[in-house]
Design a protein around this motif. Structure first.
Motif, PDB file in Angstrom:
ATOM      1  N   SER A   1      27.367 -78.267  43.766  1.00 49.78           N
ATOM      2  CA  SER A   1      28.190 -78.218  42.551  1.00 49.78           C
ATOM      3  C   SER A   1      27.648 -79.124  41.452  1.00 49.78           C
ATOM      4  CB  SER A   1      29.628 -78.634  42.878  1.00 49.78           C
ATOM      5  OG  SER A   1      29.657 -79.984  43.343  1.00 49.78           O
TER       6      SER A   1
ATOM      7  N   ARG B   1      27.899 -74.297  35.727  1.00 48.84           N
ATOM      8  CA  ARG B   1      27.217 -74.690  36.957  1.00 48.84           C
ATOM      9  C   ARG B   1      26.146 -73.658  37.317  1.00 48.84           C
ATOM     10  NH1 ARG B   1      32.539 -76.791  38.847  1.00 48.84           N
ATOM     11  NH2 ARG B   1      32.222 -78.999  39.409  1.00 48.84           N
TER      12      ARG B   1
ATOM     13  N   TYR C   1      30.370 -72.478  44.054  1.00 50.07           N
ATOM     14  CA  TYR C   1      29.678 -73.494  44.854  1.00 50.07           C
ATOM     15  C   TYR C   1      30.314 -73.706  46.220  1.00 50.07           C
ATOM     16  CZ  TYR C   1      33.370 -76.584  43.081  1.00 50.07           C
ATOM     17  OH  TYR C   1      34.581 -77.150  42.773  1.00 50.07           O
TER      18      TYR C   1
ATOM     19  N   GLU D   1      28.152 -73.911  49.532  1.00 48.87           N
ATOM     20  CA  GLU D   1      28.132 -75.143  50.324  1.00 48.87           C
ATOM     21  C   GLU D   1      28.591 -74.899  51.755  1.00 48.87           C
ATOM     22  OE1 GLU D   1      28.763 -78.090  46.462  1.00 48.87           O
ATOM     23  OE2 GLU D   1      30.465 -77.632  47.765  1.00 48.87           O
TER      24      GLU D   1
END
Length: 331
Positions: free
Chosen positions: A86, A200, A205, A209
């Protein structure tokens, strides 16, 4: 016996609350907690060794251990952990659509040695094939001008890095397209304020992740807890006692999370988030100790070595006080 009075520089985390309010105590130790933003704590500990015990950047700690100064030793307690996909922000007019597009771009960074930046460069290199030497790095203050590296670095010659002007900020440069991207632990204010020019690199994100964790088993460590070597030399029992207290304080947080009669955290769907996190990462999703974190620590050491911030491939066991390396249980 009179208790050992030790200063403790650290931010205000839920996982130390039981230690700071006295619910949990390290046997034989009185902690004088000094609550400060992490940047101030790190600066004062790395430059001046002002605290007996300190939250400390993992990246800075690795550099200190590699150079043999400043002299402190960590316990395997990890104050901050953060998945960092992020933390890559791009100017929408830069032509960056995916990680590979960062090659040849101007990338701002508050300090090259920041742990968040260490992890992001390592992820870009190992997961996306983008080497740090393929980007043009600009360092300086993110929101206020004049920031410098807290540690003097000796980077490989192929790394193209230079400071921005003393009257510039990375936030403004990202907003106006003077840099193409920003890699940082803190979101820039232009993004937080809803700039139409900034987004971003990984908008979704969380999914990225979670996929990263499922593939690698790595939950990036940002901060350790370090104790001055002079304290440990005079009071060698202090490391294990402190470690046990930190573990107990974290357990208190877990116990509070598991109470569903009333929400412990100011988030409406916290229970759902907790359940999803446990499903992915297990009940002890914020583990302390060496063995549960070996893979993550080895990745951090590898990245620091590959990126030229440390000159020796440090042994994980050498990073922590010997008395904290093995877990034991009472029978």
């Amino acid at each position: 016996m009179k208790k050992l009075n030790l200063s403790f520089g650290c931010w205000d985390y839920d996982r130390i609350q039981s230690l700071t309010n006295g619910t949990v105590q390290a046997e034989g130790i009185d902690l004088n907690w000094l609550n400060m933003p992490v940047e101030e704590t790190f600066w004062r500990m790395m430059r001046y060794q002002e605290f007996d015990i300190s939250e400390l950047s993992l990246s800075s700690y690795l550099i200190a251990k590699d150079r043999g100064y400043p002299n402190f030793t960590a316990i395997p307690v990890f104050m901050s952990r953060f998945f960092r996909h992020s933390g890559i922000y791009i100017n929408k007019n830069s032509g960056i659509k995916e990680a590979a597009d960062l090659r040849g771009k101007r990338v701002g960074i508050p300090e090259y040695q920041l742990t968040a930046c260490l992890w992001i460069r390592g992820i870009l290199h190992h997961d996306y094939g983008v080497h740090p030497k393929e980007m043009n790095w600009l360092t300086g203050g993110q929101e206020e001008p004049g920031r410098v590296e807290k540690i003097k670095l000796s980077l490989p010659p192929e790394i193209n890095i230079q400071p921005i002007q003393n009257d510039q900020t990375l936030n403004q440069m990202l907003e106006y397209g003077e840099i193409d991207a920003l890699i940082a632990p803190r979101a820039p204010s232009c993004f937080l304020n809803g700039s139409t020019n900034v987004q971003r690199l990984f908008p979704d994100y969380v999914s990225v992740e979670k996929d990263y964790y499922e593939r690698t088993g790595i939950f990036p460590i940002m901060h350790v807890v370090a104790i001055k070597d002079e304290i440990l030399e005079e009071h060698p029992w202090a490391a294990a006692n402190l470690y046990q207290a930190f573990v107990e304080a974290k357990q208190k947080v877990y116990e509070g999370f598991n109470q569903t009669a009333a929400l412990k955290v100011t988030l409406p769907w916290f229970v759902s988030e907790l359940e999803n996190t446990k499903k992915l990462m297990g009940d002890d999703f914020w583990p302390y100790g060496l063995e549960k974190n070996r893979k993550t620590l080895e990745a951090a050491v590898t990245y620091s070595y590959e990126q030229g911030m440390i000159k020796n491939k440090l042994r994980i066991e050498d990073l922590f006080a010997a008395s904290t390396l093995e877990e034991y249980t009472l029978i």
